[in-house]
Design a protein around this motif. Structure first.
Motif, PDB file in Angstrom:
ATOM      1  N   GLY A  58       0.808  -1.213   0.000  1.00  0.00           N
ATOM      2  CA  GLY A  58       0.000   0.000   0.000  1.00  0.00           C
ATOM      3  C   GLY A  58       0.837   1.257   0.000  1.00  0.00           C
ATOM      4  O   GLY A  58       0.501   2.249  -0.674  1.00  0.00           O
ATOM      5  N   ALA A  59       1.939   1.234   0.767  1.00  0.00           N
ATOM      6  CA  ALA A  59       2.808   2.411   0.834  1.00  0.00           C
ATOM      7  C   ALA A  59       3.401   2.729  -0.529  1.00  0.00           C
ATOM      8  O   ALA A  59       3.426   3.896  -0.963  1.00  0.00           O
ATOM      9  CB  ALA A  59       3.915   2.181   1.861  1.00  0.00           C
ATOM     10  N   LEU A  60       3.885   1.703  -1.226  1.00  0.00           N
ATOM     11  CA  LEU A  60       4.489   1.932  -2.541  1.00  0.00           C
ATOM     12  C   LEU A  60       3.447   2.404  -3.551  1.00  0.00           C
ATOM     13  O   LEU A  60       3.710   3.325  -4.330  1.00  0.00           O
ATOM     14  CB  LEU A  60       5.161   0.656  -3.041  1.00  0.00           C
ATOM     15  N   ASN A  61       2.277   1.793  -3.538  1.00  0.00           N
ATOM     16  CA  ASN A  61       1.243   2.219  -4.486  1.00  0.00           C
ATOM     17  C   ASN A  61       0.879   3.683  -4.275  1.00  0.00           C
ATOM     18  O   ASN A  61       0.698   4.442  -5.230  1.00  0.00           O
ATOM     19  CB  ASN A  61       0.002   1.346  -4.356  1.00  0.00           C
ATOM     20  N   LYS A  62       0.782   4.089  -3.013  1.00  0.00           N
ATOM     21  CA  LYS A  62       0.489   5.497  -2.717  1.00  0.00           C
ATOM     22  C   LYS A  62       1.596   6.396  -3.237  1.00  0.00           C
ATOM     23  O   LYS A  62       1.331   7.434  -3.870  1.00  0.00           O
ATOM     24  CB  LYS A  62       0.330   5.666  -1.206  1.00  0.00           C
ATOM     25  N   LEU A  63       2.843   6.032  -2.989  1.00  0.00           N
ATOM     26  CA  LEU A  63       3.969   6.852  -3.442  1.00  0.00           C
ATOM     27  C   LEU A  63       3.988   7.001  -4.955  1.00  0.00           C
ATOM     28  O   LEU A  63       4.281   8.080  -5.482  1.00  0.00           O
ATOM     29  CB  LEU A  63       5.288   6.225  -2.964  1.00  0.00           C
ATOM     30  N   LEU A  64       3.664   5.919  -5.653  1.00  0.00           N
ATOM     31  CA  LEU A  64       3.725   5.941  -7.124  1.00  0.00           C
ATOM     32  C   LEU A  64       2.571   6.718  -7.754  1.00  0.00           C
ATOM     33  O   LEU A  64       2.610   7.006  -8.952  1.00  0.00           O
ATOM     34  CB  LEU A  64       3.754   4.509  -7.663  1.00  0.00           C
ATOM     35  N   THR A  65       1.539   7.036  -6.963  1.00  0.00           N
ATOM     36  CA  THR A  65       0.419   7.829  -7.490  1.00  0.00           C
ATOM     37  C   THR A  65       0.570   9.316  -7.170  1.00  0.00           C
ATOM     38  O   THR A  65      -0.268  10.116  -7.587  1.00  0.00           O
ATOM     39  CB  THR A  65      -0.923   7.318  -6.927  1.00  0.00           C
ATOM     40  N   LEU A  66       1.615   9.675  -6.442  1.00  0.00           N
ATOM     41  CA  LEU A  66       1.835  11.086  -6.132  1.00  0.00           C
ATOM     42  C   LEU A  66       2.335  11.836  -7.372  1.00  0.00           C
ATOM     43  O   LEU A  66       3.049  11.279  -8.208  1.00  0.00           O
ATOM     44  CB  LEU A  66       2.866  11.229  -5.008  1.00  0.00           C
ATOM     45  N   SER A  67       1.983  13.105  -7.459  1.00  0.00           N
ATOM     46  CA  SER A  67       2.493  13.948  -8.543  1.00  0.00           C
ATOM     47  C   SER A  67       3.947  14.313  -8.264  1.00  0.00           C
ATOM     48  O   SER A  67       4.451  14.133  -7.147  1.00  0.00           O
ATOM     49  CB  SER A  67       1.653  15.227  -8.641  1.00  0.00           C
ATOM     50  N   ALA A  68       4.612  14.839  -9.261  1.00  0.00           N
ATOM     51  CA  ALA A  68       6.003  15.257  -9.086  1.00  0.00           C
ATOM     52  C   ALA A  68       6.101  16.328  -8.006  1.00  0.00           C
ATOM     53  O   ALA A  68       7.054  16.349  -7.210  1.00  0.00           O
ATOM     54  CB  ALA A  68       6.563  15.772 -10.415  1.00  0.00           C
ATOM     55  N   GLU A  69       5.120  17.221  -7.970  1.00  0.00           N
ATOM     56  CA  GLU A  69       5.125  18.291  -6.959  1.00  0.00           C
ATOM     57  C   GLU A  69       4.955  17.712  -5.557  1.00  0.00           C
ATOM     58  O   GLU A  69       5.619  18.147  -4.602  1.00  0.00           O
ATOM     59  CB  GLU A  69       3.987  19.277  -7.271  1.00  0.00           C
ATOM     60  N   GLU A  70       4.083  16.695  -5.398  1.00  0.00           N
ATOM     61  CA  GLU A  70       3.871  16.072  -4.090  1.00  0.00           C
ATOM     62  C   GLU A  70       5.119  15.304  -3.646  1.00  0.00           C
ATOM     63  O   GLU A  70       5.493  15.343  -2.472  1.00  0.00           O
ATOM     64  CB  GLU A  70       2.665  15.140  -4.158  1.00  0.00           C
TER      65      GLU A  70
END
Length: 405
Positions: free
Chosen positions: A55-67
């Protein structure tokens, strides 16, 4: 609400970075439960020792470049912290983890030194650490990554369900630990939306059965703080999102107590040669104590959520388990205080083929009369019958013998 398409997308997103874990059959537990077959989904074999990486990785990979540039923050005392810190470091994202002040040192150092996160120790418990994390998040404009009440985190955990459909498509039931509900929400969605025949049962600790209490109340409730060996699922209040998904997809939720969890950890270690933490052992605890009658004659998969357990805790569990099984015993022997009596006691113990672990010869601080001595002896034995043979043999010498309990 998380959908099957979200979980399928998460699988493609994290593919290659998360190892698919084995799903191993267990002859031992199959023979000792009413199930027709049992498999263990071994998420305790992930790199950081728990399923939380998904879950942690999936969340990180959906963040925008700015986030990603802003950085992420989370509150956790263990598995979520390590999973998020590990993958954030690999992706070059700054991670801040707020942990309770009493978090075991090994978890703090691993999160900070091995996985590269900035660790803040704050608060006496998770709730206080969580409040501090929210304060820092607003102050520094970081992205908060919730351990369970987040759609992308839930979708990541749901990839376990997709693996199970490939590994054990013939399963009748999956037994899953519940804390805040993110894990079971994702798995149940993946399974039910693909094959509604498969039953999903959640297991909580009696000390903090917040999801079960919420289901009974019909709305999310918050329980008072409680102590439990299953600290990884010690959640006082489930998430609103996870509550709605559990109510939609999960067939039943049961609870187990700490004694049952401790025994399950010990049996897993001894019989399956697998280290499982308290939160990861609740599923097998529920089955071996017959808390899931619907599992009888079913093909059942049990999720082992994590294996990050303190070595001191394992040591205590092993010792208590040996005492309970009659393989470790402490006897009090009252005998005359004369030269040679202690040698006679040790000789009798040797004749009965017991092994002395510890011996204490007590004159001043005991209930023995003048002219007598109380000897406390801790012994390794082969079981309850062996203990009774020891007591009988020592009693025949005219000594008063009692087992400490």
């Amino acid at each position: 609400m998380v959908k099957l398409q979200d979980i399928l997308a998460a699988r493609e997103r994290i593919r290659g970075a998360i190892r698919p874990t084995p799903c191993e059959a267990s002859d031992y537990f199959t023979e000792r439960t009413g199930c027709s077959a049992i498999w263990f989904k071994m998420e305790n074999l992930q790199h950081t020792g728990a399923f939380k990486e998904r879950g942690a990785l999936n969340k990180l990979l959906t963040l925008s470049a700015e986030e990603k540039a802003r950085g992420v923050i989370a509150a956790s005392a263990g598995n979520h912290a390590q999973g998020l810190a590990y993958h954030a470091r690999k992706l070059g994202v700054k991670a801040t983890i707020v942990m309770p002040e009493r978090t075991p040192l090994i978890k703090v150092t691993r999160t900070r030194d091995e996985y590269g996160a900035h660790v803040v120790l704050q608060g006496a418990n998770f709730d206080e650490a969580y409040a501090e994390a929210l304060r820092i998040q607003k102050e520094q404009n970081l992205v908060f990554v919730h351990p369970f009440n987040d759609a992308q985190v839930i979708a990541g955990q749901g990839t376990i369900g997709l693996e199970l459909l490939e590994q054990t498509p013939f399963m009748d039931m999956v037994v899953v630990p519940i804390g805040g509900g993110g894990l079971i929400s994702g798995i149940a969605c993946a399974l039910k939306e693909t094959n509604p025949r498969i039953q999903v049962v959640g297991v909580q600790t009696q000390a903090l059965g917040s999801m079960k209490a919420s289901l009974q109340a019909g709305h999310v409730v918050e329980l008072p703080a409680g102590a439990t060996i299953a600290d990884g699922i010690a959640v006082r209040r489930p998430g609103e999102l996870t509550f709605s998904m559990v109510r939609k997809y999960v067939d039943d939720v049961v609870t187990v107590d700490d004694e049952e969890i401790s025994n399950a950890i010990l049996v897993m270690l001894e019989q399956e040669k697998s280290v499982v933490e308290g939160a990861g052992a609740v599923g097998i605890a529920a089955l071996i104590n017959n808390h899931i009658p619907a599992a009888n004659d079913k093909k059942v998969v049990v999720l082992l959520g994590g294996g990050n357990i303190d070595m001191n805790v394992i040591s205590r569990i092993i010792e208590r388990g040996l005492v309970k099984a009659g393989r470790l015993v402490r006897l009090e022997v009252r005998m005359p205080d004369r030269p040679g009596m202690l040698a006679g006691l040790t000789s009798q113990i040797a004749e009965q083929r017991a092994n002395i672990v510890e011996i204490h010869h007590n004159r001043a601080f005991s209930k023995a009369s003048l002219g007598e001595v109380m000897v406390e002896v801790t012994l390794e034995t082969t079981g309850r019958p062996h203990i009774q043979e020891l007591i009988d043999a020592l009693s025949r010498q005219g000594w008063q013998v009692a087992e400490e309990t």
